[in-house]
Scaffold this motif. Structure first.
Motif, PDB file in Angstrom:
ATOM      1  N   GLU A   1       0.961  -1.168  -0.016  1.00 54.27           N
ATOM      2  CA  GLU A   1      -0.035  -0.115   0.060  1.00 54.27           C
ATOM      3  C   GLU A   1       0.923   1.259   0.005  1.00 54.27           C
TER       4      GLU A   1
ATOM      5  N   ASP B   1      -9.866   7.531  13.157  1.00 52.66           N
ATOM      6  CA  ASP B   1     -10.771   8.962  13.144  1.00 52.66           C
ATOM      7  C   ASP B   1      -9.449  10.211  13.346  1.00 52.66           C
TER       8      ASP B   1
ATOM      9  N   ARG C   1      -9.587   5.556   8.442  1.00 51.51           N
ATOM     10  CA  ARG C   1      -9.489   4.192   8.726  1.00 51.51           C
ATOM     11  C   ARG C   1      -9.166   4.403  10.251  1.00 51.51           C
TER      12      ARG C   1
ATOM     13  N   LEU D   1      -3.143   6.376   8.022  1.00 48.74           N
ATOM     14  CA  LEU D   1      -4.558   5.562   8.032  1.00 48.74           C
ATOM     15  C   LEU D   1      -5.767   6.597   8.351  1.00 48.74           C
TER      16      LEU D   1
ATOM     17  N   SER E   1     -11.775  11.336   8.110  1.00 48.69           N
ATOM     18  CA  SER E   1     -13.049  10.951   8.555  1.00 48.69           C
ATOM     19  C   SER E   1     -13.874  12.203   8.663  1.00 48.69           C
TER      20      SER E   1
ATOM     21  N   GLU F   1      -7.401   8.755   5.557  1.00 54.98           N
ATOM     22  CA  GLU F   1      -8.447   7.966   4.876  1.00 54.98           C
ATOM     23  C   GLU F   1      -9.480   7.532   5.640  1.00 54.98           C
TER      24      GLU F   1
END
Ligand code: IPD
Length: 273
Positions: free
Chosen positions: A133, A210, A208, A203, A153, A206
């Motif tokens: 990734e 918050d 994944r 993360l 988020s 995106e």
């Protein structure tokens, strides 16, 4: 090369090529078996042969492509290239962020490479060594993963927020950080400690997780992932308007920033050793 004013997309293109080759080397060395080569700040703060080999490879690759640039790296510092000249480019590299995960074969470790111009990070890439990734960002150009633009988020309630964090290697610092987490966890959905700050920031970019916070990050932990997070809409700062840095990094969507900041300030999250 200094003064040739490369654009952020040009710097990103170089960063991506170099980071992919670096991640391939780290992946291959992991498959061949890995052990501790040395320790740094404490006996649990380890360096593997791969950390060193990968950073050397990155230094060589950057020197070939951009001979006049400065490089700051986790393993070799800035010693080999000196500081960036005025207006020059400085590359900031973490050859393996999440070294302990790498050592244990946990698929949460990354190469992190950023380019800074005049003290501002303008391009960055974080590539997961185990999964491939890859997150990228340029200043003003957005944050991306595999061709998809990233947004943080939209959560607005801290009580529903999944919050990532990390711990330093020093026992006294960890004890303080553990006290902060113990007081914070009743006020959030849950806490994640996954073990690689650059990936935690990606993360968060995106949604994944918050939000993310941590005390004790070095420039190489923060540079590329911090840009990815900012470009995805998170506020990335320290406490009380200070810039993000070793004292504290908070990365939170606008609606979560104030409540998380208030809690962390009350808990003295930037305090302790
Ligand atoms: C560490 C990781 C970890 C974070 C530590 C960092 P390293 O970097 O990012 O998640 O909690 O603060 O030092 O040592 O694996 O490169």
């Amino acid at each position: 090369m200094i003064g040739s004013a490369p654009t952020p997309p040009e710097l990103l293109e170089i960063a991506i090529t170099v980071a992919r080759d670096a991640a391939a080397t780290a992946h291959r060395m992991r498959a061949e078996g890995v052990s501790v080569a040395a320790t740094k700040s404490t006996v649990t703060d380890v360096v593997t042969a791969a950390d060193r080999a990968v950073e050397r490879q990155v230094l060589t690759a950057l020197r070939t492509r951009r001979p006049g640039d400065a490089v700051l790296g986790e393993e070799y510092g800035a010693g080999e290239t000196g500081p960036a000249a005025d207006g020059g480019v400085r590359w900031i590299v973490d050859p393996i962020d999440g070294t302990v995960n790498y050592l244990y074969g946990l698929p949460y470790c990354a190469v992190s490479l950023a380019a800074e111009v005049a003290g501002e990070v303008v391009a960055g890439v974080v590539r997961n060594i185990a999964t491939g990734e890859e997150w990228t960002a340029t200043a003003g150009g957005g944050a991306w993963r595999d061709g998809a633009r990233l947004r943080c988020s939209a959560e607005t309630d801290l009580g529903q927020a999944l919050v990532a964090t990390g711990f330093g290697y020093d026992a006294g610092r960890r004890a303080h950080q553990a006290r902060v987490v113990a007081e914070l966890i009743p006020h959030v959905r849950d806490i994640r400690r996954m073990g690689a700050a650059a990936l935690d920031l990606c993360l968060a970019a995106e949604g994944r997780v918050d939000a993310y916070y941590e005390k004790g990050l070095a420039a190489w932990d923060l540079a590329a992932g911090g840009l990815v997070a900012r470009e995805a809409g998170l506020r990335v700062t320290g406490l009380s308007g200070r810039p993000p840095g070793p004292d504290l990094v908070i990365a939170a969507p606008p609606a979560l920033f104030e409540p998380l900041h208030t809690r962390l300030a009350a808990l003295d999250a930037s305090g302790g050793p």
